[in-house]
Design an enzyme around this catalytic site. Structure first.
Site, PDB file in Angstrom:
ATOM      1  N   ASP A 259      69.970  40.668  34.410  1.00 48.36           N
ATOM      2  CA  ASP A 259      70.307  40.651  32.975  1.00 48.36           C
ATOM      3  C   ASP A 259      70.281  42.078  32.462  1.00 48.36           C
ATOM      4  OD1 ASP A 259      70.558  39.699  30.157  1.00 48.36           O
ATOM      5  OD2 ASP A 259      70.069  37.770  31.075  1.00 48.36           O
ATOM      6  N   ASP A 282      73.928  45.950  33.036  1.00 50.46           N
ATOM      7  CA  ASP A 282      74.872  45.493  32.008  1.00 50.46           C
ATOM      8  C   ASP A 282      76.202  45.243  32.721  1.00 50.46           C
ATOM      9  OD1 ASP A 282      76.799  45.248  30.002  1.00 50.46           O
ATOM     10  OD2 ASP A 282      75.566  46.420  28.613  1.00 50.46           O
ATOM     11  N   LYS A 316      86.037  34.337  16.188  1.00 48.20           N
ATOM     12  CA  LYS A 316      86.808  34.644  14.958  1.00 48.20           C
ATOM     13  C   LYS A 316      88.167  33.963  15.143  1.00 48.20           C
ATOM     14  CE  LYS A 316      85.146  38.135  12.145  1.00 48.20           C
ATOM     15  NZ  LYS A 316      83.778  37.673  12.095  1.00 48.20           N
ATOM     16  N   ASN A 368      89.099  25.715  21.552  1.00 50.18           N
ATOM     17  CA  ASN A 368      88.191  25.504  20.428  1.00 50.18           C
ATOM     18  C   ASN A 368      88.574  26.420  19.280  1.00 50.18           C
ATOM     19  OD1 ASN A 368      86.139  24.168  19.189  1.00 50.18           O
ATOM     20  ND2 ASN A 368      84.496  25.396  20.106  1.00 50.18           N
ATOM     21  N   TYR A 374      87.248  33.461  23.948  1.00 45.13           N
ATOM     22  CA  TYR A 374      86.286  32.775  24.826  1.00 45.13           C
ATOM     23  C   TYR A 374      87.005  31.710  25.689  1.00 45.13           C
ATOM     24  CZ  TYR A 374      82.061  30.053  26.001  1.00 45.13           C
ATOM     25  OH  TYR A 374      81.046  29.382  26.668  1.00 45.13           O
ATOM     26  N   THR A 409      71.047  23.969  23.429  1.00 42.35           N
ATOM     27  CA  THR A 409      70.472  25.310  23.621  1.00 42.35           C
ATOM     28  C   THR A 409      70.313  25.966  22.248  1.00 42.35           C
ATOM     29  OG1 THR A 409      72.650  26.302  23.778  1.00 42.35           O
ATOM     30  CG2 THR A 409      71.617  25.681  25.856  1.00 42.35           C
TER      31      THR A 409
HETATM   32  P1  NAD Z   1      72.756  32.578  26.367  1.00 44.89           P
HETATM   33  O1  NAD Z   1      73.417  33.444  25.342  1.00 44.89           O
HETATM   34  O2  NAD Z   1      71.508  31.849  25.986  1.00 44.89           O
HETATM   35  O3  NAD Z   1      72.446  33.436  27.685  1.00 44.89           O
HETATM   36  C1  NAD Z   1      73.404  34.306  28.247  1.00 44.89           C
HETATM   37  C2  NAD Z   1      72.685  35.366  29.072  1.00 44.89           C
HETATM   38  O4  NAD Z   1      73.682  36.296  29.536  1.00 44.89           O
HETATM   39  C3  NAD Z   1      71.662  36.162  28.255  1.00 44.89           C
HETATM   40  O5  NAD Z   1      70.451  36.262  28.958  1.00 44.89           O
HETATM   41  C4  NAD Z   1      72.351  37.510  28.058  1.00 44.89           C
HETATM   42  O6  NAD Z   1      71.440  38.600  27.945  1.00 44.89           O
HETATM   43  C5  NAD Z   1      73.182  37.601  29.344  1.00 44.89           C
HETATM   44  N1  NAD Z   1      74.258  38.569  29.137  1.00 44.89           N
HETATM   45  C6  NAD Z   1      75.126  38.639  28.111  1.00 44.89           C
HETATM   46  N2  NAD Z   1      75.889  39.734  28.239  1.00 44.89           N
HETATM   47  C7  NAD Z   1      75.500  40.376  29.362  1.00 44.89           C
HETATM   48  C8  NAD Z   1      75.889  41.565  30.002  1.00 44.89           C
HETATM   49  N3  NAD Z   1      76.829  42.363  29.495  1.00 44.89           N
HETATM   50  N4  NAD Z   1      75.277  41.935  31.158  1.00 44.89           N
HETATM   51  C9  NAD Z   1      74.287  41.147  31.697  1.00 44.89           C
HETATM   52  N5  NAD Z   1      73.871  40.012  31.099  1.00 44.89           N
HETATM   53  C10 NAD Z   1      74.459  39.639  29.955  1.00 44.89           C
HETATM   54  O7  NAD Z   1      73.897  31.571  26.890  1.00 44.89           O
HETATM   55  P2  NAD Z   1      73.764  30.087  27.491  1.00 44.89           P
HETATM   56  O8  NAD Z   1      73.954  29.136  26.378  1.00 44.89           O
HETATM   57  O9  NAD Z   1      72.577  29.975  28.358  1.00 44.89           O
HETATM   58  O10 NAD Z   1      75.106  30.056  28.385  1.00 44.89           O
HETATM   59  C11 NAD Z   1      75.145  30.463  29.749  1.00 44.89           C
HETATM   60  C12 NAD Z   1      76.568  30.349  30.253  1.00 44.89           C
HETATM   61  O11 NAD Z   1      77.029  28.998  30.071  1.00 44.89           O
HETATM   62  C13 NAD Z   1      77.567  31.229  29.519  1.00 44.89           C
HETATM   63  O12 NAD Z   1      78.517  31.729  30.427  1.00 44.89           O
HETATM   64  C14 NAD Z   1      78.213  30.292  28.521  1.00 44.89           C
HETATM   65  O13 NAD Z   1      79.491  30.715  28.167  1.00 44.89           O
HETATM   66  C15 NAD Z   1      78.231  28.994  29.324  1.00 44.89           C
HETATM   67  N6  NAD Z   1      78.271  27.785  28.493  1.00 44.89           N
HETATM   68  C16 NAD Z   1      77.251  27.459  27.636  1.00 44.89           C
HETATM   69  C17 NAD Z   1      77.315  26.278  26.872  1.00 44.89           C
HETATM   70  C18 NAD Z   1      76.213  25.858  25.929  1.00 44.89           C
HETATM   71  O14 NAD Z   1      76.295  24.785  25.322  1.00 44.89           O
HETATM   72  N7  NAD Z   1      75.143  26.628  25.789  1.00 44.89           N
HETATM   73  C19 NAD Z   1      78.451  25.470  26.969  1.00 44.89           C
HETATM   74  C20 NAD Z   1      79.470  25.841  27.830  1.00 44.89           C
HETATM   75  C21 NAD Z   1      79.372  26.986  28.600  1.00 44.89           C
END
Ligand code: NAD
Length: 468
Positions: A259, A282, A316, A368, A374, A409
């Protein structure tokens, strides 16, 4: 985030009152806790019926080994029966069931269906036995792509399964279809056991095609199947990524949690729980892929599992979206998974029989409002896994995507109440999924037993009506 209807449904009196005033309460889903067991179907009562009347000894034996007691329409060969009984499982005729007896799963193998007349066997079986399906029960239908490629009756089974999934969802039950092409029995067993298990509690109404001629790994274990494997999980500091890291570690993998450095505390907390390595990176940096690949070559003997979980939203409507928001979402959600995978393949830091899983999204299936960037990035991942699968298959590796729907979440908790309620209920199961539901599907895709699942996108959405 607390789901009030789900909580209310756990109290029989409140549930009764709500039902009487016309507010259905969702059924609490039975989830898998802890690691996968050696006998994941322990004591399940399972009906197994084939359209041809012929039962596969290998499939029945594997189900019995996994712990199921089996009910067939016709008798099975004496040797098969003796084998199952030797495992301490029962094998009985469906006709011997008492009127009130229930079944945990109904498995129907429709591979022999070739015309409208034989298609009726699927109607007959479920028409007769669906009433026996227990709460939280499982329906799995198996189809085979015929040699001439005519998918007419495979599609018929798909339409049937999708409708059935909607009819049984209110009972917390799921239905899914596996299409086996000419994949061998061995290739079927992992996906079949998965759909029958609690790990698949939020996967319903889905079609999973298996690849023909996939390379079978030397060893396929049910418990601790990832022992000795090295895994990378990106975005592991929190949310779904943290759950995935834990799920892989529970199955025996050594996990590297990646992360950004600003997530240091949260990342350390995840890593401490599972005794894993930490990698600050990153992913939007141009050199990320090179650094990650070099890390696995120098620190380990390569990497066996890569889960591209890190993702961001910068929502957006299109007319108000600055180009920076478009580019940043593409950089992290799409460019990073693509370049890391390609670099690791080119450098051979991705081992043979590797498993790569990308986190797509239901937004990448249905689109969406306010998420053109996205949705484009998440839909592109579906294309990327399909395009990359043939190359990875050469080394016995696979690459797949999962598309979560409404998952409970922090992100979904911040949606306004009414929008959240609509999003949460618009699926067959009438509730949101949990991060662990996503993690367990990802864990399944990383297992040796999933070796014939390649290039696919599996939705974890409770059978969401969006994009259906
Ligand atoms: P979250 O925002 O809680 O966690 C995402 C993690 O990715 C964080 O720890 C963040 O620090 C890390 N991250 C972001 N940018 C980064 C970068 N540049 N370099 C390294 N790390 C980076 O998200 P989540 O809800 O746990 O979702 C996880 C995955 O599942 C994502 O890809 C999201 O698009 C996908 N997703 C989530 C949902 C949902 O309902 N939460 C639904 C569909 C898909």
């Amino acid at each position: 985030m607390n789901d009030l209807l789900l909580s209310a449904g756990k109290n029989p009196l409140i549930k009764k009152i709500l039902t009487e005033v016309g507010v259905p309460t969702p059924v609490a889903l039975k989830r898998q806790s802890g690691a996968l067991s050696e006998i994941p179907l322990k004591d399940q009562r399972l009906a197994f019926v084939t359209a041809s009347g012929k039962t596969s000894e290998a499939v029945l034996t594997a189900l019995a080994e996994a712990g199921a007691n089996i009910y067939c329409e016709h008798g099975v060969a004496k040797e098969i029966e003796a084998h199952l009984v030797a495992f301490g499982r029962q094998i009985r005729r469906l006709a011997t069931l008492e009127e009130k007896e229930t079944l945990d799963a109904l498995v129907f193998d429709g591979s022999a269906i070739q015309d409208i007349a034989s298609l009726e066997s699927v109607y007959e079986f479920f028409h007769e036995h669906l009433r026996r399906l227990a709460t939280n029960g499982r329906v799995v239908i198996i189809a085979t792509t015929p040699a001439n490629g005519d998918l007419t009756y495979v599609r018929a089974l798909e339409g049937f399964m999708r409708s059935l999934a909607k009819e049984i969802g209110a009972r917390g039950a799921t239905a899914n279809l596996i299409i086996r092409a000419d994949a061998a029995d061995d290739a079927l067993l992992g996906p079949l056991a998965f759909f029958l298990s609690r790990a698949a509690c939020y996967v319903t109404g889905q079609v999973l095609p298996l690849a023909a001629n996939a390379q079978k790994p030397k060893e396929i274990l049910r418990a601790q199947s990832l022992k000795g494997k090295v895994a990378l999980v990106t975005g592991a500091a929190r949310g779904i990524g943290a759950e995935i890291a834990q799920a892989l570690a529970l199955e025996g993998a050594h996990v590297v949690c990646l992360d950004r450095s600003q997530e240091g505390e949260a990342l350390a907390a995840t890593a401490r729980k599972i005794d894993s390595h930490i990698f600050y990176q990153d992913l939007s940096e141009a050199s990320a892929a090179e650094k990650i690949s070099a890390y696995f070559t120098t620190k380990f003997k390569g990497c066996d599992i890569v889960v591209h979980n890190a993702g961001i939203t910068l929502d957006k409507t299109l007319k108000n979206m600055p180009v920076e928001s478009w580019r940043r979402v593409m950089d992290i959600n799409l460019r990073a998974p693509m370049t890391i995978t390609r670099r690791m393949v080119a450098d051979k830091s991705l081992n043979a029989f590797a498993r790569v899983v990308c986190l797509s999204s239901i937004a990448g299936v249905a689109g969406n409002f306010g998420q053109t960037n996205y949705a484009a990035s998440k839909a592109a991942l579906r294309g990327f896994v399909a395009a990359t699968a043939p190359e990875l298959a050469k080394s016995g590796s696979t690459i797949n995507a999962v598309a979560p729907g409404f998952i409970e979440t922090k992100m979904t908790a911040s949606i306004p109440f009414f929008t959240r309620e609509v999003g949460r209920r618009l699926n067959n199961l009438g509730q949101g999924g949990q991060p662990q539901d996503v993690a367990q599907v990802v864990a399944f895709l990383t297992q040796p037993a999933a070796y014939a699942v390649n290039g696919q996108t599996l939705r974890i959405c409770g059978g969401s009506l969006l994009g259906a």
